[in-house]
Design an enzyme around this catalytic site. Structure first.
Site, PDB file in Angstrom:
ATOM      1  N   TYR A  40      -1.409 -24.900  23.755  1.00  0.00           N
ATOM      2  CA  TYR A  40      -1.164 -23.547  23.234  1.00  0.00           C
ATOM      3  C   TYR A  40      -0.997 -22.523  24.342  1.00  0.00           C
ATOM      4  O   TYR A  40      -0.695 -21.376  24.087  1.00  0.00           O
ATOM      5  CB  TYR A  40      -2.261 -23.115  22.256  1.00  0.00           C
ATOM      6  CG  TYR A  40      -3.682 -23.213  22.770  1.00  0.00           C
ATOM      7  CD1 TYR A  40      -4.210 -22.240  23.604  1.00  0.00           C
ATOM      8  CD2 TYR A  40      -4.490 -24.286  22.409  1.00  0.00           C
ATOM      9  CE1 TYR A  40      -5.511 -22.341  24.079  1.00  0.00           C
ATOM     10  CE2 TYR A  40      -5.794 -24.394  22.876  1.00  0.00           C
ATOM     11  CZ  TYR A  40      -6.295 -23.419  23.722  1.00  0.00           C
ATOM     12  OH  TYR A  40      -7.581 -23.523  24.194  1.00  0.00           O
ATOM     13  N   LYS A  41      -1.207 -22.933  25.601  1.00  0.00           N
ATOM     14  CA  LYS A  41      -1.042 -22.005  26.720  1.00  0.00           C
ATOM     15  C   LYS A  41       0.417 -22.060  27.191  1.00  0.00           C
ATOM     16  O   LYS A  41       1.306 -21.646  26.461  1.00  0.00           O
ATOM     17  CB  LYS A  41      -2.062 -22.338  27.811  1.00  0.00           C
ATOM     18  CG  LYS A  41      -3.488 -22.055  27.327  1.00  0.00           C
ATOM     19  CD  LYS A  41      -4.573 -22.510  28.285  1.00  0.00           C
ATOM     20  CE  LYS A  41      -5.948 -22.175  27.681  1.00  0.00           C
ATOM     21  NZ  LYS A  41      -7.048 -22.859  28.350  1.00  0.00           N
ATOM     22  N   ASP A  88      -8.752 -31.704  34.099  1.00  0.00           N
ATOM     23  CA  ASP A  88      -8.396 -30.787  33.018  1.00  0.00           C
ATOM     24  C   ASP A  88      -7.146 -30.028  33.460  1.00  0.00           C
ATOM     25  O   ASP A  88      -7.144 -29.361  34.499  1.00  0.00           O
ATOM     26  CB  ASP A  88      -9.572 -29.837  32.759  1.00  0.00           C
ATOM     27  CG  ASP A  88      -9.326 -28.923  31.560  1.00  0.00           C
ATOM     28  OD1 ASP A  88      -8.145 -28.637  31.267  1.00  0.00           O
ATOM     29  OD2 ASP A  88     -10.315 -28.474  30.941  1.00  0.00           O
ATOM     30  N   ARG A 141      -6.356 -10.396  34.339  1.00  0.00           N
ATOM     31  CA  ARG A 141      -5.643 -11.652  34.566  1.00  0.00           C
ATOM     32  C   ARG A 141      -4.240 -11.573  33.951  1.00  0.00           C
ATOM     33  O   ARG A 141      -4.062 -11.051  32.852  1.00  0.00           O
ATOM     34  CB  ARG A 141      -6.437 -12.797  33.933  1.00  0.00           C
ATOM     35  CG  ARG A 141      -5.859 -14.159  34.195  1.00  0.00           C
ATOM     36  CD  ARG A 141      -6.751 -15.239  33.639  1.00  0.00           C
ATOM     37  NE  ARG A 141      -6.677 -15.292  32.177  1.00  0.00           N
ATOM     38  CZ  ARG A 141      -7.004 -16.365  31.452  1.00  0.00           C
ATOM     39  NH1 ARG A 141      -7.458 -17.453  32.030  1.00  0.00           N
ATOM     40  NH2 ARG A 141      -6.901 -16.339  30.133  1.00  0.00           N
ATOM     41  N   PHE A 180     -14.069 -24.220  33.658  1.00  0.00           N
ATOM     42  CA  PHE A 180     -14.119 -23.480  32.398  1.00  0.00           C
ATOM     43  C   PHE A 180     -15.392 -23.887  31.644  1.00  0.00           C
ATOM     44  O   PHE A 180     -15.677 -25.077  31.505  1.00  0.00           O
ATOM     45  CB  PHE A 180     -12.866 -23.812  31.587  1.00  0.00           C
ATOM     46  CG  PHE A 180     -12.655 -22.941  30.384  1.00  0.00           C
ATOM     47  CD1 PHE A 180     -12.132 -21.669  30.518  1.00  0.00           C
ATOM     48  CD2 PHE A 180     -12.963 -23.401  29.113  1.00  0.00           C
ATOM     49  CE1 PHE A 180     -11.925 -20.868  29.406  1.00  0.00           C
ATOM     50  CE2 PHE A 180     -12.758 -22.601  27.995  1.00  0.00           C
ATOM     51  CZ  PHE A 180     -12.241 -21.331  28.147  1.00  0.00           C
TER      52      PHE A 180
HETATM   53  C1  LIG Z   1      -8.325 -23.054  27.600  1.00  0.00           C
HETATM   54  C2  LIG Z   1      -9.198 -24.087  28.231  1.00  0.00           C
HETATM   55  C3  LIG Z   1      -9.925 -24.986  27.453  1.00  0.00           C
HETATM   56  C4  LIG Z   1      -9.921 -24.877  25.951  1.00  0.00           C
HETATM   57  O1  LIG Z   1     -10.588 -25.916  25.309  1.00  0.00           O
HETATM   58  P1  LIG Z   1     -10.405 -26.140  23.741  1.00  0.00           P
HETATM   59  O2  LIG Z   1     -11.445 -27.120  23.396  1.00  0.00           O
HETATM   60  O3  LIG Z   1      -9.013 -26.706  23.542  1.00  0.00           O
HETATM   61  O4  LIG Z   1     -10.570 -24.832  23.061  1.00  0.00           O
HETATM   62  C5  LIG Z   1     -10.643 -25.978  28.103  1.00  0.00           C
HETATM   63  N1  LIG Z   1     -10.657 -26.052  29.458  1.00  0.00           N
HETATM   64  C6  LIG Z   1      -9.979 -25.185  30.227  1.00  0.00           C
HETATM   65  C7  LIG Z   1     -10.008 -25.316  31.713  1.00  0.00           C
HETATM   66  C8  LIG Z   1      -9.259 -24.152  29.637  1.00  0.00           C
HETATM   67  O5  LIG Z   1      -8.619 -23.265  30.401  1.00  0.00           O
END
Ligand SMILES: *Cc1c(COP(=O)(O)O)cnc(C)c1O
Length: 411
Positions: A221-222, A196, A370, A125
């Protein structure tokens, strides 16, 4: 499940069929985006109202003690630990994934002096990579980020790698890294690993202890339904906790914050990874959202998620190829997380048409539609119906409307 009737029967005997009642969901909507923003658990509004009115309103500042606000990040951390296969005292809820990555990466680099590489993969990400780039630039001491293709990343680990930073489940393709094997290979070369868990926590059983993981970050939050912008979390293995310091050495990570010393001394254990005052209303929402998980068997949850994925892939592939729709990521379910993406020409417009038809998923550039499959509030018939609506949209070209051909800020 070759007919809708099979799906309806399967729903009737599903062990999770009553869990949907624990969520507030609009009637008639099929919500396939719980991997991006989880649905609202029914008990959250009451808990937040109490925290606002009775605690903040009545008890005011005494709430830090009498309502245990101050310990909330650690207590929530212990609840999260069970969901990611880690012991109590190794997880804390705080900040965002991005901020937590900065803290852990900064700390981990100090444990590997002389090594200059932070290794990640091209499926990661972007915020994870951006945070590395920012830290490397800030340090200005010869560290560098190296990227490999996801399939090649293990082979790319060499003796210069200080930290391997990987997301277990790819946010687009759902491809899954084998956490245990990859961690072992990294350790054999003397590298540390930060995992992660953004698309893992609450989606499938995670085994941080079983994998002998060093560090991890994740968000709530997911799949964990903690609410928009809910606090993230971080994990540090017990034996590493006293060896590291957070580069964001704020007072909430101090050994004695209310001594107001002029010098920073890190708190014991995982607590030193906190920085400053946390958002207690958001913590309260998250704490009550986690009640939903108390009796959830994660292995059974993952089995159902794989069945839903199998069904959805089969249904979409039954009509998809004639429209250029093609599965993203591996076909074997055990190598996947529990969302499903398809490459799809005009994918953004297709998703807008689907949302207008009461099926919410999302779009991920460059070309993927998705779908998050969350077994706690989705049944087999929902999946059948979602695929059927997509089929109709493709057949009738309903996506082909001018207002859907330009993208909004959040896709
Ligand atoms: C959703 C997501 C994030 C989000 O990061 P925030 O700093 O909490 O906004 C980070 N890494 C991955 C792989 C994600 O899917």
């Amino acid at each position: 499940m070759t007919t809708r009737q099979h799906c309806v029967s399967r729903d009737a005997t599903d062990p999770f069929r009553h869990h949907r009642d624990r969520f507030v969901l609009p009637e008639g909507l099929i919500y396939l985006d719980g991997n991006s923003l989880g649905a609202l658990p029914r008990n959250v509004a009451g808990r937040v109202a109490t925290t606002v009115a009775a605690e903040w309103g009545n008890a005011l500042i005494t709430s830090w003690n009498v309502h245990d606000w101050f310990d909330l990040p650690g207590r929530i951390g212990d609840r999260l630990a069970r969901l990611v296969g880690a012991p109590a005292g190794t997880v804390i809820a705080c900040d965002t994934i991005s901020v937590n990555l900065f803290k852990l990466l900064g700390a981990a680099l100090k444990l590997r002096p002389g090594r200059t590489t932070i290794l990640s993969d091209t499926g990661n990400f972007p915020t994870d990579l951006y945070m590395v780039q920012g830290l490397v630039d800030f340090l200005g001491d010869g560290h560098r980020l190296r990227l490999a293709e996801p399939e090649d990343v293990v082979a790319a680990i060499d003796e210069d790698v200080a930290v391997l930073l990987l997301t277990e489940i790819d946010y687009r393709t759902a491809r899954r890294h084998d956490m245990k094997t990859v961690t072992e290979k990294a350790h054999a070369k003397g590298a540390l690993v930060i995992w992660d868990l953004a698309h893992s926590a609450g989606a499938l059983p995670v085994g941080l202890t079983a994998a002998n993981a060093d560090f991890a970050v994740g968000c709530t939050y997911k799949y964990l339904n903690g609410g928009p912008g809910a606090p993230a979390f971080l994990f540090v293995r017990k034996d590493l906790q006293e060896e590291i310091r957070s580069p964001l050495s704020g007072w909430w990570g101090h050994a004695s914050p209310f001594a107001f010393d002029l010098d920073y001394r890190p708190a014991a254990g995982i607590t030193r990874q906190q920085c400053g005052t946390q958002a207690i209303l958001a913590m309260a929402a998250l704490d009550s959202a986690l009640d939903v998980w108390e009796d959830v068997d994660l292995a059974a949850l993952h089995r159902k998620a794989m069945e839903l994925a199998q069904l959805f892939i089969e249904r979409v592939e039954s009509f998809g190829s004639s429209h250029g729709i093609r599965l993203a990521g591996p076909r074997q379910l055990e190598h996947r997380g529990s969302h499903v993406s398809f490459h799809c020409p005009q994918g953004y417009a297709v998703m807008q048409a689907l949302i207008a038809d009461g099926v919410i998923g999302d779009f991920r550039a460059p070309d993927m539609i998705r779908f998050g499959l969350t077994p706690l509030y989705l049944g087999y018939a929902d999946i059948w119906d979602a695929a059927a609506r997509l089929e109709r949209i493709m057949a009738e070209q309903r996506w082909n409307r001018a207002e859907w051909l330009t993208r909004k800020a959040v896709t």
